[in-house]
Design an enzyme around this catalytic site. Sequence first.
Site, PDB file in Angstrom:
ATOM      1  N   ASP A  37       0.999  -1.198  -0.045  1.00 38.86           N
ATOM      2  CA  ASP A  37       0.106  -0.089   0.375  1.00 38.86           C
ATOM      3  C   ASP A  37       1.068   1.173   0.457  1.00 38.86           C
ATOM      4  O   ASP A  37       1.792   1.218   1.252  1.00 38.86           O
ATOM      5  CB  ASP A  37      -0.839  -0.190   1.147  1.00 38.86           C
ATOM      6  CG  ASP A  37      -1.627   1.200   1.351  1.00 38.86           C
ATOM      7  OD1 ASP A  37      -1.741   2.163   0.627  1.00 38.86           O
ATOM      8  OD2 ASP A  37      -2.251   1.307   2.363  1.00 38.86           O
ATOM      9  N   HIS A  38       1.106   1.850  -0.907  1.00 42.46           N
ATOM     10  CA  HIS A  38       1.919   2.787  -1.007  1.00 42.46           C
ATOM     11  C   HIS A  38       1.145   3.876  -2.266  1.00 42.46           C
ATOM     12  O   HIS A  38       0.635   3.385  -2.698  1.00 42.46           O
ATOM     13  CB  HIS A  38       3.268   2.574  -2.453  1.00 42.46           C
ATOM     14  CG  HIS A  38       4.189   2.066  -1.410  1.00 42.46           C
ATOM     15  ND1 HIS A  38       5.723   3.213  -1.005  1.00 42.46           N
ATOM     16  CD2 HIS A  38       4.694   1.155  -0.494  1.00 42.46           C
ATOM     17  CE1 HIS A  38       6.687   2.334   0.165  1.00 42.46           C
ATOM     18  NE2 HIS A  38       5.648   1.279   0.053  1.00 42.46           N
ATOM     19  N   GLU A 106       5.564   4.642   6.558  1.00 44.07           N
ATOM     20  CA  GLU A 106       6.754   5.636   6.592  1.00 44.07           C
ATOM     21  C   GLU A 106       6.679   7.061   5.681  1.00 44.07           C
ATOM     22  O   GLU A 106       5.028   7.453   5.025  1.00 44.07           O
ATOM     23  CB  GLU A 106       6.997   5.069   5.182  1.00 44.07           C
ATOM     24  CG  GLU A 106       7.790   3.841   5.255  1.00 44.07           C
ATOM     25  CD  GLU A 106       6.923   2.963   4.398  1.00 44.07           C
ATOM     26  OE1 GLU A 106       5.969   3.199   3.832  1.00 44.07           O
ATOM     27  OE2 GLU A 106       7.143   1.147   4.743  1.00 44.07           O
ATOM     28  N   GLY A 173      11.193  -4.029  15.100  1.00 44.90           N
ATOM     29  CA  GLY A 173      12.062  -3.735  16.393  1.00 44.90           C
ATOM     30  C   GLY A 173      11.377  -4.802  17.623  1.00 44.90           C
ATOM     31  O   GLY A 173      10.182  -4.547  17.187  1.00 44.90           O
TER      32      GLY A 173
END
Length: 318
Positions: A37-38, A106, A173
Amino acid sequence: MTDYGYFLSSEEFTPAELLDQARRAEDAGFTRLAISDHFHPWNDAQGNSAFVWSMIGALSQTVDLPVTTLVTCPTVRLHPAVTAQAAATSSVLLGGRFALGVGTGEALNEHVHGDAWPSFETRAEMLEEAVEVMRRLFTGEQVSHHGRHYTVDNARLYTAPDRPLPVHVSAFGPRAAELAGRIGDGFVTMTPDADLVGAFRENGGGDKKVAGGVKVCWSTDRGRAVETVHRLWPTELLPGELAQLLPTPAHFEQASELVTREMVADAVTCGDEAEEHVETVRAYARAGFDEVYVGQVGPDQEAFFAAYRELVLPALGR
């Protein structure tokens, strides 16, 4: 037992190409699909950015495979109430064979409204609140919410999923893996890191699903395959949090000048040695993944699907 799916890259391929790949994947024996999904591609060489919710609607009418977003950011570019509506409709169209993969996003995709890009801590808070809002909306009941980051005023999804819609949370992480274990129905990460899977399972993940994805480039010419990956996906080798912080494809192109062809050759499975591809994918199963999605870089999709149908998937099945 691990399921093997195909990864549809909305950044690299046109909508028509993605639909063709989905058909080929089903014919080749892949059992699931994931789709990115961009709003932007990572660089101009990739050259595409199809709207994922339109693509999922088309996929629902093209193949019978389950579909997962890897991953959607439901916090900035789209309000969680709108994301919930899109996900609910996708679930209905796919007969319940839809999972919503979510992450903290992002800047590349989420900065387009011009808002400041929050710190990871704030983005994690936003994601937790967004998941709460979406789960309430998925019930089909009327929802009002006045939280730290979001307001929802008398919203109801009249086209609601008729079965639980799983929300899988992406993490790269330990802190994010703990969040995924606490709020997710599953965990998404892109490297076969058994320690990270363990952190997820020990912090509420239990026996929930773990999914990941890997890019390869099948080609009879290994050098050409390395060149293809280096041209299209050097961003895969950028370290740390750069992928979350850089705001435009131009910035990624600048950072990618640090990525050499030798780095690509060492890190990405390229060429036509079937056993190398088998071992690359099998590493995820060994690390405790339940679903692995393989994406072929570059235009030679026909050779990839033939090789995986005849050589790689049968070996993985054994």
